[in-house]
Design a protein around this motif. Structure first.
Motif, PDB file in Angstrom:
ATOM      1  N   PHE B 263       0.715  -1.526   0.189  1.00 58.90           N
ATOM      2  CA  PHE B 263      -0.278  -0.066  -0.173  1.00 58.90           C
ATOM      3  C   PHE B 263       1.209   0.876   0.258  1.00 58.90           C
ATOM      4  O   PHE B 263       0.234   2.101  -0.785  1.00 58.90           O
ATOM      5  CB  PHE B 263      -1.108   0.177   0.397  1.00 58.90           C
ATOM      6  N   THR B 266       2.853   1.728  -3.941  1.00 64.13           N
ATOM      7  CA  THR B 266       1.569   2.019  -4.639  1.00 64.13           C
ATOM      8  C   THR B 266       1.005   3.751  -4.637  1.00 64.13           C
ATOM      9  O   THR B 266       1.230   4.280  -5.885  1.00 64.13           O
ATOM     10  CB  THR B 266       0.209   0.949  -4.498  1.00 64.13           C
ATOM     11  N   SER B 267       0.397   4.351  -2.669  1.00 61.94           N
ATOM     12  CA  SER B 267       0.222   4.601  -3.269  1.00 61.94           C
ATOM     13  C   SER B 267       0.927   6.627  -3.279  1.00 61.94           C
ATOM     14  O   SER B 267       1.055   7.639  -4.099  1.00 61.94           O
ATOM     15  CB  SER B 267      -0.328   5.372  -1.832  1.00 61.94           C
ATOM     16  N   LYS B 268       2.316   6.125  -2.799  1.00 61.01           N
ATOM     17  CA  LYS B 268       3.526   6.804  -3.492  1.00 61.01           C
ATOM     18  C   LYS B 268       3.762   6.592  -4.568  1.00 61.01           C
ATOM     19  O   LYS B 268       3.028   8.253  -5.108  1.00 61.01           O
ATOM     20  CB  LYS B 268       5.227   6.267  -2.406  1.00 61.01           C
ATOM     21  N   VAL B 270       1.359   6.348  -7.102  1.00 54.65           N
ATOM     22  CA  VAL B 270       0.272   7.134  -7.772  1.00 54.65           C
ATOM     23  C   VAL B 270       0.146   7.978  -7.468  1.00 54.65           C
ATOM     24  O   VAL B 270      -0.014   9.039  -8.536  1.00 54.65           O
ATOM     25  CB  VAL B 270      -1.676   6.644  -6.633  1.00 54.65           C
ATOM     26  N   LYS B 271       0.764   9.468  -6.376  1.00 54.83           N
ATOM     27  CA  LYS B 271       0.817  10.383  -5.893  1.00 54.83           C
ATOM     28  C   LYS B 271       2.403  10.963  -6.954  1.00 54.83           C
ATOM     29  O   LYS B 271       1.590  11.518  -7.155  1.00 54.83           O
ATOM     30  CB  LYS B 271       1.328  10.668  -4.499  1.00 54.83           C
ATOM     31  N   SER B 278       2.508   5.190 -12.229  1.00 54.09           N
ATOM     32  CA  SER B 278       1.479   5.018 -11.298  1.00 54.09           C
ATOM     33  C   SER B 278       0.004   4.851 -12.353  1.00 54.09           C
ATOM     34  O   SER B 278      -0.098   3.907 -11.170  1.00 54.09           O
ATOM     35  CB  SER B 278       0.779   6.588 -11.080  1.00 54.09           C
ATOM     36  N   TRP B 285      -4.511  -2.461  -7.103  1.00 51.18           N
ATOM     37  CA  TRP B 285      -6.187  -2.190  -6.939  1.00 51.18           C
ATOM     38  C   TRP B 285      -6.771  -2.780  -7.072  1.00 51.18           C
ATOM     39  O   TRP B 285      -7.987  -2.696  -7.019  1.00 51.18           O
ATOM     40  CB  TRP B 285      -6.015  -0.784  -5.807  1.00 51.18           C
ATOM     41  N   LEU B 322      -7.514   4.146   0.857  1.00 55.18           N
ATOM     42  CA  LEU B 322      -7.572   4.063  -0.223  1.00 55.18           C
ATOM     43  C   LEU B 322      -7.954   5.165  -1.011  1.00 55.18           C
ATOM     44  O   LEU B 322      -8.194   5.496  -1.857  1.00 55.18           O
ATOM     45  CB  LEU B 322      -7.931   2.330  -0.606  1.00 55.18           C
ATOM     46  N   MET B 325      -6.412   8.667  -1.455  1.00 54.96           N
ATOM     47  CA  MET B 325      -6.176   8.310  -2.550  1.00 54.96           C
ATOM     48  C   MET B 325      -6.427   8.119  -4.196  1.00 54.96           C
ATOM     49  O   MET B 325      -6.073   8.650  -5.261  1.00 54.96           O
ATOM     50  CB  MET B 325      -5.431   6.813  -2.647  1.00 54.96           C
TER      51      MET B 325
END
Lengths: 369, 869
Positions: B263, B266-268, B270-271, B278, B285, B322, B325
């Motif tokens: 998590f 991936t969130s890093k 995505v951002k 990304s 997910w 999630l 995000m």
């Protein structure tokens, strides 16, 4: 790689069209199979395999050597009776309930065409009989009871009778494979079933037999049973044969205006070589005029003759309307406006409309039996 | 000779057509004269560092194409050709290829890697080339030059991609994984090597079942992948996330210990990361959502500790973090993204993922998203408005109607107003959202529909106004109308709430399809497909409008025949338009033809229609038009026996359709049409049956034809037999062995997967339908013909009865055939029923079924059997 994802999914109809086509095809296939099977189980062909495959005398049987036939019949009855106990309903049709049953029975009649000319070889090939006024119905005896169903499939009577397996009493009751199907007219004034034709007798199918043979059977077999006894507790209605005549002058005369025990409503002609076919057939004909019928003209529900008479013509795909003659005569073409009206009037369709929907080509004379 | 090959290979790429043609001819001759020498010299050309890059590359390409082809039959032939070569020659070629991996020229070693994998695909399943993996790994053992390392890892990746998982021994898998994971390690200095290793791992993941069972090995692999997601090279990061995506579906049950780390990563990504990375991080997910939705669908709400598949509710657990995000990505739209159907960006991926999350968790999503929607939907910035609308539209599938209905009741008017927004994207997404509202909150199964008598007129005013908007908006409006109409399907025959608007809707859709720019996007397609749905869901009171539509569409179809065709692009356009119009006709034929009262609306145009369909067919030389074929099937159904007059002309297209192996959908559709024609014509189809049966038998015996077409072909046998009855006799000697062979094949499917079970059920269903048709067809006069086959058929029914994998459809078909057999053969079958006593249990099983149809069929079959047994 990763699966393709679709953004803001839009509609896609092609697969749906394929699937729907497939569904329709499957449904049609199922209907057709179902139809074939229903005919098999319900009424017609209980003995077909027997005479088709193993009885070389079948040809002879249809010619009328009924002795052997009844022998074979009994033999089969005794061999199968031990197994048929507990069978859920013998006749497919009897198992059907409600609207299904109605629809099914409505299709089990042989329907005459109007007689509009004199058939060739009238004298050689045809029988004639007076037609009793009343309700045309199928009379079916099975599992110790008898019931009758009219042309629209509605139950008319459910009663005990002396027909084989038509009542739950000794001598009449029989194993479940024993049943009868008769084509009758119920004549109200004397509460009598007038027998026109016999399609099944003691489980033996006569559908694929010629009229000649069926009538022979009708006149000889039925009197062997005590079918024509006066009504009683276990034989609620009287049964009577309508006498069949050769199409000679005397025969025609008798059918047309000879004395009968019933009120006459026209004259029926049967081709002697025809099988009992379901639906409308030119091999059975009906004649009516003011001399032989009270109802030569259409009447409304109160019995009054309306100002206009209706004639039903066959509507062809191109909008023309034609007679039912072998070479159809085009009498006109229906205006577009009428054709679209036909749809909206469909909501309150009457029996006539229903007839048109059942037949392949809307080929229905008005006021069928 | 060698020099000559180089020249020929170069000539084969010449700009001069004549030179090229000659060279190609030379190559072909060489290949025909001596395949072994030809392939050997190509491998030498590829391996020779002195040769020009162009000739080497083409040599490799030809080699590759000599080993593999797309088409299954050709592929098999090539494999046989290779296996039949002199082992010495094969050895030389393989040695040369392995050698070429160390070539410094990228084209040479990359091509060589691919060719090696192709050979591996042919040889490894045969147990040949046992030392391939060992010799490749040798390249990794000594301190190799980095491009050899890279080429070797690429080769390992390709090999894993080509061969199936059971071909490699576990020890081979272990050593491959060891080498690959080493190559991925952060200590590896070459990014190219790391990339090759990461991509190889992606392909090797399917082989790693055993390794993923082992905690230590799995931990190690996961650690290396996670580290690779932090690589400085964007390609490595992307490839590493692709590995995670693959693992999310292949090894879902092993993921729990890693989810927290994943998590964070991936969130890093995505951002902060570049879009290709990304997008993959987001895809992880979405993929988890897919997995969990599938588990939910399969097991319902019933998860016990001993369920076969663990269900971790990863999404539900991650939800609070999630969702923000995902919402954060929604405002990253690109300008004009709605004008191009190919675009896929982070905002789209985010919204798509949000939709999957909503399906996964249901009501829980609503409180997390609604504040965002309310806050942003009226902002001045179009991005905020669009993002808020998109978020709202995305969560309309999943949550309960109780939860959604009050929200939508409030939002509906707002959405209708937003169709006048100044921004195209906002309108696009709003129209899409309206479509989703109609799809999920409107219809006969919805208790409290959001569409009422009161708001329907306004809804239609807005939709029919906005359908004139920009094409992208108009297309979404079509979608909305599609679902609006669909919601009224089956509301009863007489009238629909849509009826008063019917004519206007039809006119608007026709006008939309006629728009000049409609052909540049999916708009025209959407307009016609929506018209289809509108017609399908129409009621009796609007039948006259549908009837008036018939000549209009016929006229349009006629116009396509006069289109000027100058290029292949024109041809394609014509074909597409014909497909759409034939589709509309098909729907109308089926609609009007299903009702006796409206049938004449079709039948009166039958000649004209059929004439046009035949001309549409004539627009192509070798293939038949699928949509026209479908429409013709419907027409046969509507016209019945009158269809016979078209058969003479139509027949050759029917045959052409049955011969179309490549586009198997076309073949399948044509098989269905044969059934339609049989039912329409009955015995009048007889003159065409020789040809049809010949072709169907060919189809069944073809290994090129997609297998999904074969079960319907058997059903089609039944249709034919039922139509022509005793005349089927002459086909019996061909049809019966075919049916028996297929029955045996269906029975023999040992260790079957779900797909195979499904297929084998379809096949058996088809076989039973064939038997039913044949029995029923022969009943009247040729019943004895089936006596010799009766025992085999009963045996087949028994096999199916014993099979725990049979589905309801097969059961129904089997019990039906049991009855048909008894019915048709009568007392002749009596001894067999003494022999095959299973029928009693089978009947009992079916008689006690809850399925009414099955029960009825069984009751009928019982009557038939009891008469004789």
């Amino acid at each position: 790689m990763a699966r393709a994802r679709i953004h803001k999914r839009t509609i896609s109809d092609q697969q749906r069209r394929r699937d729907l086509a497939l569904e329709r095809q499957k449904e049609c296939r199922r209907d057709l199979q179902q139809h074939a099977r229903q005919l098999a189980s319900s009424i017609a062909d209980h003995h077909h395999p027997h005479y088709n495959l193993s009885n070389p005398d079948f040809q002879g049987l249809t010619d009328g050597s009924n002795e052997e036939l009844s022998y074979g019949d009994e033999e089969e009855s005794s061999s199968s009776s031990g197994h048929s106990e507990g069978v859920l309903g013998l006749l497919e049709g009897t198992r059907l309930r409600g609207s299904e049953a109605k629809a099914w029975y409505a299709q089990q009649f042989m329907l005459p065409e109007w007689m509009i000319d004199i058939p060739s070889h009238l004298k050689r090939d045809w029988y004639v009989m007076a037609r009793p006024a009343g309700k045309r119905c199928l009379v079916i005896s099975s599992s110790g009871t008898t019931f009758s169903r009219t042309r629209n499939g509605k139950l008319l009577h459910c009663f005990p009778s002396a027909l084989p397996n038509g009542a739950k009493i000794r001598d009449v009751a029989a194993p479940s494979h024993v049943f009868c199907i008769l084509d009758c007219i119920f004549h109200e004034p004397d509460s009598t079933y007038y027998i026109l034709d016999v399609m099944c007798w003691r489980g033996y199918s006569l559908y694929d037999c010629s009229t000649e043979f069926r009538f022979f059977w009708r006149d000889s077999k039925l009197s062997e049973e005590k079918v024509f006894v006066p009504p009683s507790t276990y034989h609620r209605y009287r049964f009577c044969l309508v006498s069949v005549n050769e199409c000679n002058e005397a025969g025609l005369q008798a059918a047309y205006c000879g004395p009968t025990s019933f009120q006459r409503d026209g004259v029926l002609l049967y081709n002697r070589h025809a099988h009992y076919v379901l639906g409308i057939t030119p091999l059975a004909l009906l004649w009516k005029d003011a001399d032989c019928s009270q109802f030569p003209l259409d009447t409304d529900s109160k019995g009054h003759v309306p100002a206009h008479q209706q004639v039903v013509l066959r509507l062809q795909s191109d909008g023309t309307v034609v007679t039912g003659d072998d070479r159809p005569v085009v009498l006109g073409i229906m205006p577009e406006q009428f054709l679209s009206q036909k749809i909206s009037s469909q909501a309150h369709e009457d029996g006539l409309m229903e007839d048109m929907r059942h037949s392949h080509f809307s080929r229905v004379p008005f006021f069928v039996l | 000779m060698a020099l000559e090959v180089t020249q020929v290979l170069l000539n084969a790429q010449s700009a001069d057509g004549a030179v090229r043609k000659l060279a190609e001819e030379n190559l072909r001759q060489f290949q025909e004269q001596n395949v072994a020498a030809f392939l050997l010299s190509l491998s030498h050309e590829l391996g020779n560092n002195e040769k020009p890059a162009e000739s080497r590359k083409l040599a490799g390409l030809i080699l590759k194409n000599s080993l593999d082809a797309k088409e299954v039959q050709r592929k098999g032939e090539l494999a046989q050709q290779w296996l039949a070569l002199d082992p010495a020659v094969k050895g030389q070629i393989k040695a040369s290829l392995l050698q070429t991996l160390s070539s410094a020229a990228p084209e040479a070693h990359q091509t060589s890697a691919q060719v090696i994998a192709k050979i591996a695909a042919v040889e490894l399943p045969q147990g040949e080339w046992p030392d391939l993996v060992v010799s490749l790994l040798k390249n990794m053992a000594e301190q190799p030059i980095s491009h050899l390392k890279q080429a070797t890892l690429e080769t390992l990746g390709y090999v894993c991609e080509e061969v199936s998982a059971d071909v490699l021994a576990q020890e081979q898998v272990n050593s491959i994984l060891t080498a690959v994971v080493q190559g991925m390690n952060a200590t590896e200095t070459s990014n190219d090597v790391r990339l090759a290793a990461t991509r190889a791992l992606y392909n090797a993941l399917d082989f790693a079942q055993t390794n993923f069972e082992n905690d230590m090995e799995r931990d190690y692999i996961m650690r290396v992948i996670c580290e690779a997601t932090l690589s400085a090279d964007v390609r490595v990061r992307q490839a590493a996330f692709e590995c995670l995506v693959s693992i999310s579906s292949t090894y879902y049950e092993k993921l729990a210990p890693y989810m927290q780390d994943i998590f964070a990563i991936t969130s890093k990504a995505v951002k902060e990361d570049e879009e290709p990375v990304s997008l993959q991080a987001m895809e992880f997910w979405s993929s988890i959502c897919d997995e969990e939705i599938e588990i939910q669908e399969e097991y319902g709400g019933d998860f016990s500790g001993d369920s076969e598949v663990p269900y971790f509710r990863f999404i539900k657990q991650a939800l609070p973090a999630l969702v923000p995000m995902l919402l954060g990505t929604l405002t990253k739209q690109e300008e004009d993204q709605d004008q191009d159907e190919e675009v896929w960006n982070l905002a789209m991926a985010g919204g798509t993922c949000l939709g999957l999350v909503a399906r996964n968790v249901g009501d829980d999503i609503v409180p997390l998203v609604m504040p965002y929607v309310e806050e942003n939907i009226s902002k001045l910035d179009w991005r905020s408005r669009e993002a808020a609308t998109y978020a709202f539209g995305s969560i309309l599938e999943g949550p309960s109607l109780e939860k959604l209905t009050p929200l939508v009741n409030v939002a509906l008017n707002f959405m209708l107003n937003a169709m006048k927004d100044e921004n195209n994207h906002v309108k696009d997404t709003t129209a899409w959202t309206l479509g989703r509202i109609f799809e999920f909150l409107h219809g006969p199964s919805v208790d409290a529909p959001v569409i009422t008598q009161a708001n329907l007129p306004l809804i239609l005013t807005v939709l029919l106004g906005s359908i004139k908007d920009e094409p992208n908006v108009a297309e979404k409006v079509c979608g909305a109308i599609y679902f609006l109409a669909q919601g009224y399907e089956g509301t009863g025959g007489l009238s629909s709430p849509l009826s008063p608007f019917f004519q206007n809707i039809v006119q608007a859709l026709l006008a939309t399809a006629d728009r000049e720019e409609a052909g540049d996007s999916r708009l025209r397609t959407s307009a016609y497909e929506t018209l289809n749905e509108v017609v399908r869901c129409s009621t009796e009171d609007t039948a006259p409008v549908v009837m008036q539509l018939v000549p209009v569409i016929l006229q349009k179809l006629n116009l396509t025949l006069e289109m000027q065709i100058l290029s292949s692009e024109d041809k394609e356009k014509q074909s597409e338009l014909q497909a759409l119009l034939c589709g509309v006709l098909q729907v109308m034929i089926q609609k009007l033809g299903a009702n006796e009262a409206t049938k004449y609306g079709i039948v009166q145009y039958a000649d004209q229609m059929m004439g046009l369909f035949l001309r549409v067919f004539a627009c192509r030389s070798a293939t038949v038009h699928e949509e026209a074929m479908l429409a013709i099937g419907a027409l046969a159904y509507a016209t019945g026996v009158e269809f016979g007059k078209y058969m003479q002309e139509f027949y050759r297209y029917l045959e052409m359709g049955l011969q179309n192996f490549e586009e198997y959908q076309v073949c399948a559709v044509t098989v269905g049409v044969v059934g339609d024609i049989c039912r329409a014509l009955d015995d009048k189809v007889l003159p065409f049956c020789d040809g049809i049966m010949t072709q169907l038998l060919k189809d069944l015996s073809s290994n090129q034809l997609h297998r999904s077409v074969k079960p319907p072909i058997f059903s089609c046998f039944g249709d034919i037999a039922l139509a022509i009855e005793e005349h089927f006799e002459k086909y019996l000697m061909y049809a019966m062995p075919m049916l028996q062979g297929a029955a045996e094949l269906a029975a023999q499917q040992a260790n079957r997967d779900d797909e195979m079970i499904d297929y084998s059920n379809q096949l058996r269903n088809g076989i039973f339908e064939a038997y039913s048709g044949i029995f029923q067809g022969f009943k009247k006069s040729k019943a004895e013909l089936m006596i010799p086959y009766a025992a085999h058929i009963l045996q087949f029914i028994e096999n199916v009865y014993q099979d725990k994998d049979r589905d309801d459809l097969v059961t129904k078909a089997a019990i039906g055939v049991l009855g048909d057999l008894a019915d048709t053969l009568g007392t002749n079958a009596a001894p067999l029923f003494l022999q095959f006593v299973f029928y009693k249990d089978f009947l009992d099983e079916c008689l006690s079924s809850d399925d009414q149809q099955l029960k009825e069929t069984a009751e009928w079959a019982q009557i038939m059997v009891n008469r004789i047994a």
